[in-house]
Design a protein around this motif. Structure first.
Motif, short mmCIF file in Angstrom:
data_model
loop_
_atom_site.label_atom_id
_atom_site.label_comp_id
_atom_site.label_asym_id
_atom_site.label_seq_id
_atom_site.Cartn_x
_atom_site.Cartn_y
_atom_site.Cartn_z
N GLU B 3 0.84 -1.21 0.00
CA GLU B 3 0.00 0.00 0.00
C GLU B 3 0.86 1.25 0.00
O GLU B 3 0.60 2.21 -0.73
N GLU B 4 1.88 1.25 0.84
CA GLU B 4 2.75 2.42 0.94
C GLU B 4 3.54 2.63 -0.36
O GLU B 4 3.71 3.75 -0.82
N LYS B 5 3.96 1.53 -0.94
CA LYS B 5 4.68 1.61 -2.22
C LYS B 5 3.77 2.24 -3.28
O LYS B 5 4.19 3.14 -4.03
N GLU B 6 2.51 1.79 -3.30
CA GLU B 6 1.59 2.32 -4.31
C GLU B 6 1.24 3.78 -4.02
O GLU B 6 1.10 4.59 -4.94
N ARG B 7 1.13 4.11 -2.73
CA ARG B 7 0.83 5.50 -2.38
C ARG B 7 1.93 6.43 -2.87
O ARG B 7 1.66 7.53 -3.35
N GLN B 8 3.18 5.96 -2.78
CA GLN B 8 4.31 6.79 -3.22
C GLN B 8 4.53 6.72 -4.73
O GLN B 8 5.37 7.43 -5.27
N GLY B 9 3.78 5.83 -5.39
CA GLY B 9 3.91 5.69 -6.84
C GLY B 9 5.26 5.12 -7.27
O GLY B 9 5.76 5.44 -8.35
N LEU B 10 5.83 4.27 -6.42
CA LEU B 10 7.15 3.70 -6.73
C LEU B 10 7.02 2.46 -7.62
O LEU B 10 6.02 1.74 -7.55
N THR B 11 8.02 2.24 -8.44
CA THR B 11 8.13 0.95 -9.13
C THR B 11 9.40 0.26 -8.65
O THR B 11 10.40 0.92 -8.35
N ILE B 12 9.33 -1.07 -8.56
CA ILE B 12 10.45 -1.83 -8.00
C ILE B 12 10.80 -2.99 -8.94
O ILE B 12 9.92 -3.74 -9.36
N SER B 13 12.09 -3.09 -9.25
CA SER B 13 12.57 -4.18 -10.11
C SER B 13 13.48 -5.10 -9.31
O SER B 13 14.26 -4.64 -8.49
N LEU B 14 13.37 -6.38 -9.61
CA LEU B 14 14.29 -7.35 -9.01
C LEU B 14 15.24 -7.83 -10.09
O LEU B 14 14.80 -8.27 -11.15
N CYS B 15 16.53 -7.72 -9.83
CA CYS B 15 17.54 -8.16 -10.80
C CYS B 15 18.28 -9.37 -10.25
O CYS B 15 18.82 -9.33 -9.14
N LEU B 16 18.30 -10.44 -11.02
CA LEU B 16 19.06 -11.64 -10.65
C LEU B 16 20.21 -11.80 -11.65
O LEU B 16 19.99 -12.23 -12.78
N PRO B 17 21.43 -11.42 -11.28
CA PRO B 17 22.56 -11.61 -12.20
C PRO B 17 22.95 -13.09 -12.23
O PRO B 17 23.04 -13.72 -11.17
#
Lengths: 393, 303
Positions: B3-17
């Motif tokens: 909810e907090e992530k969406e409220r802040q309008g953030l996008t999050i990526s997970l990178c697996l090298p």
């Protein structure tokens, strides 16, 4: 309508292709549940952590009644829409894998590999995933569905968790389905008579090592095994003595002072089961009397033969459902959870979810592809029971 | 947290090298997709950035729904370089998240906490820019797991160096852990060694630019992975030391009067003969991503 006509069952079977597609789409959810639950060690009598994780899953999915009972069983209920029956699904939460073994799983597109993955981490993962599948396919059962991960099931546990629940649960169980990881097509509706026990042999500390005769607990145990092997068993009713495991000794050159045989007597006849047990008791007494070693017999688990008939609507429906998947039902008696339902006179079956390999080894595995059919089979069986297709007329 | 992530309008990526991680990549993708995309939509993308695996790493990751990229195919006109740091650097261009979470692909006991534990401080604490994971590091011995050992390069190289020259950074419990989450604004500003030194250089650069306030740490409990041989740790240490010397010189802390060598020599014994084995290890670097024209254009940095 003849006993062979069953419009509810016919309708359920029509839905199966759709159910297979739906279950394919939740692959990651099921596999994640399998890895997370299966990687928590859960040897018999120490299932607390796995049960706690399962309860967390139930709670996250909004199940109204989730609890851990006095013997540690994990219970969650999918509330029915007004029906007065309680359909219980049970998977044993304990495994034969000791806590010290590395429990990490490997997931490939074809299989999941890890100790205890098939027996019975997959069964528990299915319970954890079922409420999610019901939500996804929009299925609201008419009757209550009770999901139970039973504790203290294997070995000396002797189905303690399930027996406790069936004896003390506040929701009387109308039907039971035992969920086992393997094998798809398995259908058990009868329990055979069973007695399970240990024979232990100890050599006293002040043993006269120069004495002629057996010089180790292993040799004495070997004598017991030979005598058990000589017991003549009839062809009918079918009976057998399974020598499950032997242990004893520490190194090449140390005389063994302790040895143990784990065995199981199985028979379609309760009387014959008891007769074989009596004969084994005589053997242990006879061997003890000839030596200064102590040979002890300890029988700690019993099952009475019984079950529902092949023609029972629950068996008939499940059989038809399995056949509709293109899988040939494999009917075999069971000595597992089914026995607890039978003892209480509750109609129940045991079914398997998929194929497995290297059972009991650290690299035990399950095949992923048949899981979708296995889940569709389980949901269809629940729907058949819920819709009244398995009632005795 | 979602909810907090969406409220802040953030996008999050997970990178697996990755480089040849077929035994562990399947479970990592399955767990992160199931728990942090399907159940709780915390991640907006899961991407594997591969250095050219010759096993089934890519095929397995794809089959479980991860986006997969070959590092060489990202910004293809640049000179090709090989190394984990190269994959991490190119992920900044390729992935869309305001926050990028890096998790090594060789973890046997992977759990969603490896991602959400690192993301949490960035969502709830605006001053935090870089979250580093730490854990007890058990060695895996046959099939028995015991909770001690591991982190040898940390204890015999990185920690003594930090204690000598950057004592504040000794507060980072596992400076070499491959699990960290970082804001894009920070990642695009720092240079990336392409090899073993990438984690060390991150800590030095972020510390130099923002101070200790920028760091947070998260206890990830245990991390089970195959243990590297002492010889491999030697090569790793050689690379890390190069990065440290380069950064120390740039920051005016070390005064080197000559360039360091890039050949690392080890011995191997065959019967009674001792052979010298030479490894050429150069901790090449990529410049800050915000100096790359394609990146500036893609993320509209020039207005």
């Amino acid at each position: 309508m003849t006993p062979f006509e069953n419009p509810v069952l016919d309708a359920v079977i029509q839905e199966i292709p759709g159910l297979i597609s739906s279950t394919e789409s939740i692959r990651e959810i099921l596999l994640a549940n399998l890895a997370m639950l299966g990687e928590v060690p859960s040897p018999s009598f120490h299932e607390e952590r796995r049960i706690r994780l399962l309860l967390d899953r139930f709670t996250e999915l909004g199940l109204s009644k989730t609890s851990i009972d006095e013997v540690g069983n994990g219970v969650g209920v999918i509330d029915g829409q007004g029906g007065d029956k309680n359909i219980m699904l049970v998977a044993h939460a304990d495994t034969i894998v000791p806590e010290t073994v590395n429990h990490t799983f490997t997931i490939t597109p074809e299989e999941v590999i890890g100790p205890g993955v098939a027996d019975n981490s997959l069964g528990v993962a299915v319970l954890a995933t079922l409420p999610y599948i019901f939500e996804k396919i929009g299925y609201k059962p008419n009757n209550n569905i009770i999901l139970v991960a039973g504790t203290k099931s294997l070995g000396r546990g002797n189905l303690e968790g399930l027996r406790f629940f069936l004896s003390n649960g506040k929701m009387p169980v109308s039907y039971g389905i035992c969920v086992e990881g393997v094998r798809l097509g398995r259908l058990s509706h009868k329990s055979i008579g069973m007695l399970r026990g240990d024979i232990t042999c100890r050599i006293p500390e002040q043993y006269d090592w120069s004495r002629f005769g057996s010089s180790s607990a292993i040799l004495t145990l070997n004598e017991v095994i030979n005598k058990i092997n000589d017991i003549r068993l009839p062809k009918r009713p079918k009976s057998s003595v399974v020598m499950g495991s032997i242990e004893g000794g520490t190194s090449y050159n140390t005389i063994t002072t302790y040895a143990r045989l784990k065995f199981e007597i199985r028979s379609e006849s309760a009387e014959l089961t008891r007769e074989i047990a009596d004969r084994i008791e005589e053997i242990t007494t006879e061997v003890t009397s000839g030596h200064s070693e102590t040979v002890e017999l300890d029988i700690f688990a019993r099952r009475e033969p019984g079950g529902i008939a092949f023609s029972h609507p629950l068996v008939r429906s499940t059989r038809k459902i399995i056949k509709s998947l293109g899988v040939e039902p494999h009917l075999a008696p069971s000595t597992s959870e089914l026995a607890a339902f039978i003892d209480k006179g509750i109609p129940a079956v045991t079914i398997g979810i998929t194929e497995g390999n290297r059972m009991g080894e650290d690299k035990e595995s399950i095949t992923i592809e048949p899981v979708y059919k296995g889940l569709a089979q389980l949901i269809a069986t629940i729907k058949a029971i819920d819709g009244g297709a398995c009632e005795l007329n | 947290m979602v909810e907090e992530k969406e409220r802040q309008g953030l996008t999050i990526s997970l990178c697996l090298p990755t480089l040849n991680e077929e035994t562990t990549i399947g479970k990592e993708v399955v767990l992160f997709r199931s728990e942090l995309m399907s159940r709780y939509p915390l991640l907006d993308e899961i991407a594997v950035i591969d250095s050219g695996s010759t096993d089934k790493t890519i095929e397995i990751a794809q089959s479980f729904g991860a986006d997969t990229y070959l590092a060489d195919d990202i910004l293809p006109h640049l000179e090709k370089k090989k190394g984990k740091g190269e994959n991490l650097w190119k992920s900044i261009y390729q992935l869309k998240g305001d926050i990028i979470v890096y998790v090594d692909a060789d973890i046997k006991n992977i759990h969603p906490r490896f991602a959400y534990g690192l993301i949490g401080p960035l969502i709830y604490r605006p001053e935090v820019k870089y979250v580093k994971g730490f854990y007890d590091r058990p060695l895996t011995l046959s099939n028995v797991t015991r909770p001690s050992g591991g982190g040898r390069v940390t204890e015999i190289l990185t920690r003594p160096l930090f204690s000598l020259f950057f004592p504040e950074l000794t507060a980072i419990i596992q400076p070499l852990s491959g699990e960290y989450a970082v804001r894009r604004g920070v990642l695009e500003e720092i240079a990336f060694p392409i090899g073993y030194g990438v984690e060390t250089s991150h800590l030095l650069d972020v510390y130099g630019k923002y101070g200790m306030e920028a760091f947070a740490q998260c206890d990830l409990d245990q991390r089970i992975h195959d243990n590297k041989s002492t010889r491999d740790l030697g090569k790793m240490s050689f690379g890390i030391l190069q990065t440290f010397l380069t950064r120390g010189k740039e920051m005016g802390i070390l005064d080197l009067h000559k360039d360091y060598e890039t050949i690392f020599r080890q011995f191997q014994a065959v019967k009674s003969e001792y052979d010298v084995v030479e490894h050429h290890i150069t901790e090449d670097e990529r410049p800050p991503m915000n100096t790359i024209p394609e990146y500036r254009k893609k993320y509209n940095l020039d207005g």
